[in-house]
Design a protein around this motif. Sequence first.
Motif, mmCIF file in Angstrom:
data_model
loop_
_atom_site.group_PDB
_atom_site.id
_atom_site.type_symbol
_atom_site.label_atom_id
_atom_site.label_comp_id
_atom_site.label_asym_id
_atom_site.label_seq_id
_atom_site.Cartn_x
_atom_site.Cartn_y
_atom_site.Cartn_z
ATOM 1 N N UNK B 166 15.265 -0.771 -5.500
ATOM 2 C CA UNK B 166 15.547 0.297 -6.463
ATOM 3 C C UNK B 166 16.011 1.557 -5.754
ATOM 4 N N UNK B 167 15.340 1.906 -4.649
ATOM 5 C CA UNK B 167 15.710 3.104 -3.898
ATOM 6 C C UNK B 167 17.102 2.941 -3.293
ATOM 7 N N UNK B 168 17.413 1.714 -2.850
ATOM 8 C CA UNK B 168 18.755 1.452 -2.294
ATOM 9 C C UNK B 168 19.818 1.815 -3.317
ATOM 10 N N UNK B 169 19.547 1.493 -4.603
ATOM 11 C CA UNK B 169 20.542 1.799 -5.621
ATOM 12 C C UNK B 169 20.554 3.278 -6.003
ATOM 13 N N UNK B 170 19.377 3.907 -6.149
ATOM 14 C CA UNK B 170 19.327 5.208 -6.821
ATOM 15 C C UNK B 170 19.282 6.432 -5.915
ATOM 16 N N UNK B 171 19.080 6.248 -4.604
ATOM 17 C CA UNK B 171 19.006 7.414 -3.729
ATOM 18 C C UNK B 171 20.291 8.248 -3.797
ATOM 19 N N UNK B 172 21.430 7.575 -3.913
ATOM 20 C CA UNK B 172 22.707 8.294 -3.996
ATOM 21 C C UNK B 172 22.778 9.192 -5.220
ATOM 22 N N UNK B 173 22.148 8.749 -6.298
ATOM 23 C CA UNK B 173 22.105 9.535 -7.537
ATOM 24 C C UNK B 173 21.343 10.838 -7.298
ATOM 25 N N UNK B 174 20.165 10.712 -6.666
ATOM 26 C CA UNK B 174 19.360 11.897 -6.361
ATOM 27 C C UNK B 174 20.120 12.819 -5.411
ATOM 28 N N UNK B 175 20.789 12.206 -4.426
ATOM 29 C CA UNK B 175 21.538 13.004 -3.457
ATOM 30 C C UNK B 175 22.587 13.867 -4.162
ATOM 31 N N UNK B 176 23.296 13.262 -5.127
ATOM 32 C CA UNK B 176 24.376 13.983 -5.808
ATOM 33 C C UNK B 176 23.830 15.138 -6.647
ATOM 34 N N UNK B 177 22.715 14.903 -7.331
ATOM 35 C CA UNK B 177 22.122 15.980 -8.131
ATOM 36 C C UNK B 177 21.648 17.116 -7.225
ATOM 37 N N UNK B 178 20.957 16.744 -6.126
ATOM 38 C CA UNK B 178 20.439 17.761 -5.215
ATOM 39 C C UNK B 178 21.576 18.512 -4.529
ATOM 40 N N UNK B 179 22.631 17.783 -4.188
ATOM 41 C CA UNK B 179 23.778 18.411 -3.528
ATOM 42 C C UNK B 179 24.430 19.435 -4.453
ATOM 43 N N UNK B 180 24.551 19.072 -5.752
ATOM 44 C CA UNK B 180 25.129 20.019 -6.716
ATOM 45 C C UNK B 180 24.285 21.290 -6.763
ATOM 46 N N UNK B 181 22.947 21.107 -6.709
ATOM 47 C CA UNK B 181 22.064 22.271 -6.693
ATOM 48 C C UNK B 181 22.272 23.110 -5.449
ATOM 49 N N UNK B 182 22.364 22.455 -4.282
ATOM 50 C CA UNK B 182 22.518 23.180 -3.018
ATOM 51 C C UNK B 182 23.834 23.941 -2.973
ATOM 52 N N UNK B 183 24.878 23.354 -3.574
ATOM 53 C CA UNK B 183 26.180 23.996 -3.483
ATOM 54 C C UNK B 183 26.293 25.206 -4.397
ATOM 55 N N UNK B 184 25.328 25.359 -5.319
ATOM 56 C CA UNK B 184 25.394 26.547 -6.167
ATOM 57 C C UNK B 184 24.602 27.709 -5.559
ATOM 58 N N UNK B 185 24.017 27.490 -4.365
ATOM 59 C CA UNK B 185 23.333 28.598 -3.685
ATOM 60 C C UNK B 185 24.390 29.490 -3.043
ATOM 61 N N UNK B 186 24.358 30.811 -3.336
ATOM 62 C CA UNK B 186 25.399 31.682 -2.760
ATOM 63 C C UNK B 186 25.326 31.720 -1.233
ATOM 64 N N UNK B 187 26.495 31.645 -0.604
ATOM 65 C CA UNK B 187 26.575 31.609 0.854
ATOM 66 C C UNK B 187 25.990 32.890 1.472
ATOM 67 N N UNK B 188 26.042 34.014 0.719
ATOM 68 C CA UNK B 188 25.544 35.297 1.263
ATOM 69 C C UNK B 188 24.075 35.201 1.666
ATOM 70 N N UNK B 189 23.321 34.409 0.890
ATOM 71 C CA UNK B 189 21.898 34.238 1.217
ATOM 72 C C UNK B 189 21.734 33.719 2.637
ATOM 73 N N UNK B 190 22.551 32.695 2.970
ATOM 74 C CA UNK B 190 22.461 32.117 4.314
ATOM 75 C C UNK B 190 22.911 33.124 5.360
ATOM 76 N N UNK B 191 23.975 33.882 5.015
ATOM 77 C CA UNK B 191 24.490 34.826 6.004
ATOM 78 C C UNK B 191 23.482 35.922 6.295
ATOM 79 N N UNK B 192 22.856 36.435 5.225
ATOM 80 C CA UNK B 192 21.836 37.459 5.411
ATOM 81 C C UNK B 192 20.700 36.929 6.283
ATOM 82 N N UNK B 193 20.313 35.677 6.024
ATOM 83 C CA UNK B 193 19.222 35.094 6.807
ATOM 84 C C UNK B 193 19.631 34.927 8.265
#
Lengths: 281, 290
Positions: B166-193
């Motif tokens: 089951x994990x073999x099939x669905x891990x990619x699904x979780x990855x895509x959702x999490x990646x979409x979340x990560x990509x909406x984090x403003x880059x300035x936050x990282x730069x300030x850090x």
Amino acid sequence: MSATTSTTMFPKTRKLAWLMHLFLIGYSLLILLPLTWVVMGALKTNREMFTDPIALPKDPNWGTFITAWDDGVRDYFFNSVIVSGFSVALIVVISAMAAYALTRLNFPFRRGLYLIIILCFAIPMHAVLVPIYVLLSDFGLLNTHAGLILPYAAFGLPFSIILMYSFFYEFPTELEEAAKLDGCGPWRRLWHVVLPLSKPILVSVAIFNLVSIWNEFLLATIVMTSPEVQTLPLGLVRFRDQYATNWPGMLAAITIGSLPLLAAFVAFQKYFIRSMAGMGK
Amino acid sequence: MFSKGREPVSALLLLFPMLVLLGGFIFLPLGQVFVWSLFQQEVFGGPQRFIGLANFAEMGSDRVFWQALVNNMIFAVLSIVLQVGMGLVLAALLDHGVRRFRVVYRTIIFAPIVVSTAAIGLLWGLMLDPNIGPITDWMSLFGVPMPRNGILGEPDLALVGTIFVGAWQYTGFMMVILLAGMQSIPEELYEAARMDGCKGIRAFINITLPSIRNVIVTCVLLTVIGAFKVFDLVYVLTNGGPGTATEVLASYIFRNAFEFSNIGYANAMSVVFLGIALIFGVIQHRMIRK
């Protein structure tokens, strides 16, 4: 992917970059190897399969695909096309109509109705199998395409309506106001003004439902008991039970059954990813 | 927004097809499940005998029912670790780790989602077959011994094996959702850090993880709901066996209704199943609205 992520946040030492690629390549192989093994296996003879399951096929036997196709996969394939096609079309049209009424028209119990739709989203088909079976049986819909299309449409609606609701909700209403002044009623405003501008959400809803309906198994097992009407997932399992000793034939059937959506995904992956990532919102 | 008058009529027409489908296939069945859970019935169309709450009492002493429930829970917990955990690692690597081939990696890792779970069950059933499956051969290359009946033939390993597939099939699904979340984090936050000397793993822990907290919770909920609904994989890979070692709620309900002629009992278990689904549904809805 977007340009904003082009800066790397991890230290840019070569060694680390290599390690990260190595990890991703390893994980990709974990996905790719079994998939390739299926296609390779379909090209082998049964004898090769038993003596050396890992080796590449010596003399690729493409005939296995034709045999599997003629041996039932064709029927399963077209049943899947009919069932998925009609279900998805129904879901897209009906959810657009409902979401439009819920966001643009005034009527009693509007808020309550939306809450009920959200409640429906939480109800899995798994929990109402017996009544659905009885209902379909009473209407003579067992072993018919409609017997799958109608319940698939019903269970696809809630999430699709929720997605369209939030899209329409943020959609500017000026154009519709103008159309209204020109004497357009709600139907014409929906079909001629709103829907042509809503393609992204319509595509997302269609893809999301297509993937889940094309692959649905549990309800299909109960409704479709005669082989002529079975969809691909059922047909593949039936293939195994029938051809327990014909491995290449089975692997060919799996390949043919999985290819349409895989090809569509690779061709339109941007839309697929956007549609599926929408689940997280 | 628009004037009243004929609007309720138009609204009813627009809503009519939806009301028919939801009413007929969700609400009517919902009511019937509750009512029929109080009856005993052996054949479809056959007589129903009112037995009150006896079906629910039967669950209390039904060892297989509890085993199925526990299996669902094990499925949920292990799937969270495997799918959300690995999904986070993969998403982080694609978000701020590697620069090249990101689309290639994402495409490959996500691909199993569009393949039917039935086909994936068949494929892994063959891969893990103790006689001719390649896994046994590959493992012996590394000197890892495999059980004689195969992983899926061992009562202690079959469930874990199923969860891994089951994990073999669905891990990619979780990855895509999490990646979409990560990509909406403003880059300035990282730069300030970065100005403050915070980068690498520390930036991931201090910026990425807190920013996508809600996305992670959504992923966990999706995984839990998915784990309680699991059916196809179990049906195709192990059919609940060996014995009842991999029986889950959905497969046990299915078996009682359509194989054991125990229709009333299947409905009673469906009521429990509904309760579980609604609890997680409410939590998920609360999360979405935040």
